[in-house]
Scaffold this motif. Structure first.
Motif, PDB file in Angstrom:
ATOM      1  N   ASP A 107     -12.687   6.948   3.797  1.00 47.98           N
ATOM      2  CA  ASP A 107     -13.725   5.923   3.729  1.00 47.98           C
ATOM      3  C   ASP A 107     -13.345   4.629   4.432  1.00 47.98           C
ATOM      4  O   ASP A 107     -14.183   3.759   4.628  1.00 47.98           O
ATOM      5  CB  ASP A 107     -14.072   5.588   2.283  1.00 47.98           C
ATOM      6  CG  ASP A 107     -14.673   6.774   1.557  1.00 47.98           C
ATOM      7  OD1 ASP A 107     -15.211   7.693   2.230  1.00 47.98           O
ATOM      8  OD2 ASP A 107     -14.600   6.793   0.326  1.00 47.98           O
ATOM      9  N   LYS A 108     -12.069   4.472   4.778  1.00 49.42           N
ATOM     10  CA  LYS A 108     -11.619   3.227   5.400  1.00 49.42           C
ATOM     11  C   LYS A 108     -12.070   3.197   6.862  1.00 49.42           C
ATOM     12  O   LYS A 108     -11.830   4.130   7.603  1.00 49.42           O
ATOM     13  CB  LYS A 108     -10.104   3.100   5.328  1.00 49.42           C
ATOM     14  CG  LYS A 108      -9.611   1.769   5.845  1.00 49.42           C
ATOM     15  CD  LYS A 108      -8.131   1.596   5.663  1.00 49.42           C
ATOM     16  CE  LYS A 108      -7.717   0.216   6.161  1.00 49.42           C
ATOM     17  NZ  LYS A 108      -6.301   0.009   6.075  1.00 49.42           N
ATOM     18  N   THR A 166       0.390   5.605   0.090  1.00 57.67           N
ATOM     19  CA  THR A 166      -0.611   6.633   0.343  1.00 57.67           C
ATOM     20  C   THR A 166      -0.026   8.033   0.248  1.00 57.67           C
ATOM     21  O   THR A 166       1.171   8.239   0.465  1.00 57.67           O
ATOM     22  CB  THR A 166      -1.289   6.423   1.715  1.00 57.67           C
ATOM     23  OG1 THR A 166      -2.401   7.313   1.821  1.00 57.67           O
ATOM     24  CG2 THR A 166      -0.325   6.646   2.860  1.00 57.67           C
ATOM     25  N   GLU A 188       0.837  -1.194   0.000  1.00 59.02           N
ATOM     26  CA  GLU A 188       0.000   0.000   0.000  1.00 59.02           C
ATOM     27  C   GLU A 188       0.875   1.248   0.000  1.00 59.02           C
ATOM     28  O   GLU A 188       1.898   1.303   0.687  1.00 59.02           O
ATOM     29  CB  GLU A 188      -0.932   0.005   1.206  1.00 59.02           C
ATOM     30  CG  GLU A 188      -1.950  -1.109   1.165  1.00 59.02           C
ATOM     31  CD  GLU A 188      -3.025  -0.988   2.231  1.00 59.02           C
ATOM     32  OE1 GLU A 188      -2.979  -0.053   3.057  1.00 59.02           O
ATOM     33  OE2 GLU A 188      -3.940  -1.835   2.221  1.00 59.02           O
ATOM     34  N   TYR A 205      -8.324   3.067  -2.423  1.00 64.49           N
ATOM     35  CA  TYR A 205      -9.432   3.445  -1.547  1.00 64.49           C
ATOM     36  C   TYR A 205      -9.128   4.821  -0.983  1.00 64.49           C
ATOM     37  O   TYR A 205      -7.966   5.213  -0.861  1.00 64.49           O
ATOM     38  CB  TYR A 205      -9.679   2.419  -0.427  1.00 64.49           C
ATOM     39  CG  TYR A 205      -8.531   2.207   0.522  1.00 64.49           C
ATOM     40  CD1 TYR A 205      -8.343   3.034   1.629  1.00 64.49           C
ATOM     41  CD2 TYR A 205      -7.645   1.158   0.347  1.00 64.49           C
ATOM     42  CE1 TYR A 205      -7.295   2.833   2.508  1.00 64.49           C
ATOM     43  CE2 TYR A 205      -6.601   0.945   1.216  1.00 64.49           C
ATOM     44  CZ  TYR A 205      -6.430   1.776   2.307  1.00 64.49           C
ATOM     45  OH  TYR A 205      -5.381   1.578   3.179  1.00 64.49           O
ATOM     46  N   LYS A 264     -12.129   2.623  10.722  1.00 62.08           N
ATOM     47  CA  LYS A 264     -11.062   2.629  11.743  1.00 62.08           C
ATOM     48  C   LYS A 264     -11.008   1.265  12.398  1.00 62.08           C
ATOM     49  O   LYS A 264     -12.039   0.649  12.645  1.00 62.08           O
ATOM     50  CB  LYS A 264     -11.346   3.703  12.801  1.00 62.08           C
ATOM     51  CG  LYS A 264     -11.503   5.090  12.247  1.00 62.08           C
ATOM     52  CD  LYS A 264     -10.184   5.739  11.993  1.00 62.08           C
ATOM     53  CE  LYS A 264     -10.360   7.194  11.616  1.00 62.08           C
ATOM     54  NZ  LYS A 264      -9.914   7.542  10.329  1.00 62.08           N
ATOM     55  N   ASP A 265      -9.798   0.782  12.665  1.00 64.44           N
ATOM     56  CA  ASP A 265      -9.639  -0.521  13.339  1.00 64.44           C
ATOM     57  C   ASP A 265      -9.992  -0.448  14.795  1.00 64.44           C
ATOM     58  O   ASP A 265      -9.894   0.506  15.449  1.00 64.44           O
ATOM     59  CB  ASP A 265      -8.194  -1.013  13.217  1.00 64.44           C
ATOM     60  CG  ASP A 265      -7.871  -1.393  11.765  1.00 64.44           C
ATOM     61  OD1 ASP A 265      -8.796  -1.797  11.043  1.00 64.44           O
ATOM     62  OD2 ASP A 265      -6.695  -1.281  11.393  1.00 64.44           O
ATOM     63  N   ASN A 272      -8.834   7.277   1.946  1.00 60.34           N
ATOM     64  CA  ASN A 272      -8.499   7.065   3.355  1.00 60.34           C
ATOM     65  C   ASN A 272      -9.652   7.456   4.275  1.00 60.34           C
ATOM     66  O   ASN A 272      -9.866   6.793   5.289  1.00 60.34           O
ATOM     67  CB  ASN A 272      -7.246   7.850   3.719  1.00 60.34           C
ATOM     68  CG  ASN A 272      -6.008   7.310   3.009  1.00 60.34           C
ATOM     69  OD1 ASN A 272      -6.077   6.315   2.298  1.00 60.34           O
ATOM     70  ND2 ASN A 272      -4.896   7.962   3.203  1.00 60.34           N
ATOM     71  N   THR A 299      -5.140   5.828  -0.923  1.00 61.15           N
ATOM     72  CA  THR A 299      -4.147   4.760  -0.814  1.00 61.15           C
ATOM     73  C   THR A 299      -4.278   3.873  -2.039  1.00 61.15           C
ATOM     74  O   THR A 299      -5.370   3.430  -2.381  1.00 61.15           O
ATOM     75  CB  THR A 299      -4.355   3.934   0.463  1.00 61.15           C
ATOM     76  OG1 THR A 299      -4.124   4.789   1.593  1.00 61.15           O
ATOM     77  CG2 THR A 299      -3.391   2.761   0.535  1.00 61.15           C
TER      78      THR A 299
END
Length: 76
Positions: free
Chosen positions: A72-73, A8, A6, A68, A75-76, A70, A13
């Motif tokens: 829209d990703k 970014t 990846e 993608y 969060k973990d 960032n 990314t």
């Protein structure tokens, strides 16, 4: 296991899956300031604006390149 890398610029990314890359060179010919196959790292995310990178990634015929946003990703 599907290996991927990846890259970014903070906004978008780019995901590269080398195992499915056909090395057609479409990315490098279309946006040579960003995609530099002989360099490491070979994707220079700061060399073009986000929209230009997205447009070029969408041209990848094998699907080895994807992206993608960032924001829209999840969060973990």
């Amino acid at each position: 296991m599907d290996m991927q890398h990846e890259y970014t610029n903070g906004e978008v990314t780019v995901v590269w899956k080398p195992r499915i890359c056909r090395h057609t060179g479409i990315c490098a010919r279309g946006l040579p300031t960003v995609f530099l196959p002989k360099e490491k790292p070979w994707i220079r995310m700061d060399a073009a604006d986000t929209s230009a990178i997205i447009l070029q990634v969408k041209q990848c015929p094998s699907g080895a390149l994807s992206f993608y946003m960032n924001a829209d990703k999840p969060k973990d």
